[in-house]
Write a protein that holds these residues in place. Sequence first.
Motif, mmCIF file in Angstrom:
data_model
loop_
_atom_site.group_PDB
_atom_site.id
_atom_site.type_symbol
_atom_site.label_atom_id
_atom_site.label_comp_id
_atom_site.label_asym_id
_atom_site.label_seq_id
_atom_site.Cartn_x
_atom_site.Cartn_y
_atom_site.Cartn_z
ATOM 1 N N MET A 1 6.871 -9.292 -2.537
ATOM 2 C CA MET A 1 6.017 -8.198 -3.004
ATOM 3 C C MET A 1 5.982 -7.057 -1.982
ATOM 4 N N ILE A 2 6.042 -5.847 -2.462
ATOM 5 C CA ILE A 2 5.832 -4.680 -1.603
ATOM 6 C C ILE A 2 4.376 -4.261 -1.795
ATOM 7 N N LYS A 3 3.651 -4.198 -0.679
ATOM 8 C CA LYS A 3 2.231 -3.825 -0.764
ATOM 9 C C LYS A 3 2.093 -2.339 -0.432
ATOM 10 N N ILE A 4 1.490 -1.574 -1.343
ATOM 11 C CA ILE A 4 1.318 -0.129 -1.135
ATOM 12 C C ILE A 4 -0.174 0.163 -1.075
ATOM 13 N N LYS A 5 -0.614 0.772 0.027
ATOM 14 C CA LYS A 5 -2.033 1.089 0.193
ATOM 15 C C LYS A 5 -2.241 2.600 0.158
ATOM 16 N N PHE A 6 -3.335 2.986 -0.453
ATOM 17 C CA PHE A 6 -3.665 4.407 -0.602
ATOM 18 C C PHE A 6 -4.993 4.699 0.085
ATOM 19 N N TYR A 7 -5.101 5.916 0.632
ATOM 20 C CA TYR A 7 -6.318 6.292 1.342
ATOM 21 C C TYR A 7 -6.782 7.680 0.896
ATOM 22 N N SER A 8 -8.052 7.911 1.120
ATOM 23 C CA SER A 8 -8.753 9.182 0.855
ATOM 24 C C SER A 8 -8.435 9.765 -0.521
ATOM 25 N N LEU A 9 -7.882 10.973 -0.598
ATOM 26 C CA LEU A 9 -7.743 11.653 -1.889
ATOM 27 C C LEU A 9 -6.911 10.824 -2.874
ATOM 28 N N LEU A 10 -5.882 10.141 -2.353
ATOM 29 C CA LEU A 10 -5.012 9.359 -3.251
ATOM 30 C C LEU A 10 -5.710 8.098 -3.757
ATOM 31 N N ARG A 11 -6.534 7.516 -2.914
ATOM 32 C CA ARG A 11 -7.307 6.342 -3.336
ATOM 33 C C ARG A 11 -8.275 6.738 -4.453
ATOM 34 N N MET A 12 -8.866 7.918 -4.290
ATOM 35 C CA MET A 12 -9.791 8.416 -5.335
ATOM 36 C C MET A 12 -9.026 8.737 -6.618
ATOM 37 N N PHE A 13 -7.837 9.328 -6.453
ATOM 38 C CA PHE A 13 -7.030 9.716 -7.612
ATOM 39 C C PHE A 13 -6.611 8.487 -8.422
ATOM 40 N N LEU A 14 -6.171 7.454 -7.710
ATOM 41 C CA LEU A 14 -5.680 6.241 -8.398
ATOM 42 C C LEU A 14 -6.800 5.262 -8.737
ATOM 43 N N LYS A 15 -7.947 5.506 -8.107
ATOM 44 C CA LYS A 15 -9.108 4.623 -8.292
ATOM 45 C C LYS A 15 -8.800 3.186 -7.898
ATOM 46 N N GLN A 16 -7.945 3.004 -6.919
ATOM 47 C CA GLN A 16 -7.708 1.681 -6.357
ATOM 48 C C GLN A 16 -7.151 1.814 -4.938
ATOM 49 N N ASN A 17 -7.419 0.792 -4.135
ATOM 50 C CA ASN A 17 -7.030 0.826 -2.720
ATOM 51 C C ASN A 17 -5.569 0.480 -2.519
ATOM 52 N N GLU A 18 -5.076 -0.452 -3.328
ATOM 53 C CA GLU A 18 -3.708 -0.904 -3.100
ATOM 54 C C GLU A 18 -3.098 -1.461 -4.385
ATOM 55 N N ILE A 19 -1.795 -1.570 -4.355
ATOM 56 C CA ILE A 19 -1.072 -2.087 -5.507
ATOM 57 C C ILE A 19 0.141 -2.857 -4.967
ATOM 58 N N GLU A 20 0.553 -3.884 -5.686
ATOM 59 C CA GLU A 20 1.725 -4.649 -5.273
ATOM 60 C C GLU A 20 2.821 -4.498 -6.326
ATOM 61 N N ILE A 21 4.023 -4.265 -5.857
ATOM 62 C CA ILE A 21 5.181 -4.100 -6.748
ATOM 63 C C ILE A 21 6.232 -5.132 -6.338
ATOM 64 N N ASN A 22 6.702 -5.889 -7.299
ATOM 65 C CA ASN A 22 7.692 -6.929 -7.003
ATOM 66 C C ASN A 22 9.105 -6.351 -7.128
ATOM 67 N N GLU A 23 9.552 -5.719 -6.048
ATOM 68 C CA GLU A 23 10.888 -5.110 -6.015
ATOM 69 C C GLU A 23 11.510 -5.397 -4.654
#
Lengths: 91, 223
Positions: free
Chosen positions: A1-23
């Motif tokens: 899994m690739i773990k992607i974390k977002f902070y500040s404006l992007l966290r608010m935009f996506l409404k989530q802290n992190e997402i995992e993508i299986n690639e």
Amino acid sequence: MIKIKFYSLLRMFLKQNEIEINEDNISVLNLLQKVAEKTNKDLLAELIEAGKLIPGIIILLNGRNIYHLEKLDTIVSNSDKIDIFPPGGGG
Amino acid sequence: MDQFARNIKFWGEEKQALLKESSILIAGMGGLGCTVAENLVRAGIGQLILVDNDIVTETNLNRQILFNQLDIGKSKVIIAQKKLLRINNEIEIITIDRKIESINDFTEIKSNFCGIADCLDNYKSRFILNDVLKDNQFMVHGGVKNDFGQITTIKNGITQNLRQIFGDQKDEIEPGIIPQTVITIGSLMTQEIINNLFGKPQLLNKMLILELSDFSMFKVEMK
């Protein structure tokens, strides 16, 4: 899994802290497209302009800025960690 | 030492004495610089070097806590020096009324300062500032926008430098900044400066990101 974390404006935009993508062996650009599909948010419009990462956004691959790697063409492997944030420049 | 009695109750005489022997260069006397400077003086720092070429303007007064309406039009570093000496007149405050445009801007500084507080408002000057850093010194970087900000400690040979971390940053002209963000980030920078002075930095190879909107705090691992 690739773990992607977002902070500040992007966290608010996506409404989530992190997402995992299986690639594995995927470019940052394609990975961001996967995130956009999974979140159903137009993430690329927030990050990319004229094919380039918008200045003012930092993408770290395992703690290293992709600006000094291959930028959006940087290859991400399974189990890598991505952090994305727009740093504050003011003082 | 009555002024620092409550500090000493927490960290003790030895660390209070260490602060008195310490010197910090504060680059930028905006919202972050004012907060860091006042905190360090109240903590008991012995010497500050203040670097900024601006004068106080009306738009500064929402967040730059050392200045008020009577200071408009006057040199920031001179006013800051005056206000800080009213808190503790036994410290030394060196003022440098200069914009940071070249590493040569620092050649006249003879003091062996222990560390740098990066309180600047643009990355071009921040990168130049980073070049001034010697191997035995530390730099605590802080930046703010809207209701968020970030802090990290830079050390030659141990961490990435600011160019490596931030890459191709374009400076936004006068981003939104509210008082509680800049005062909070400035206070956290002060804590990390004191951590460094006490030999226990917490943000080496870590970027602290603070978001006031929902009180979130993250430490991003850097390598």
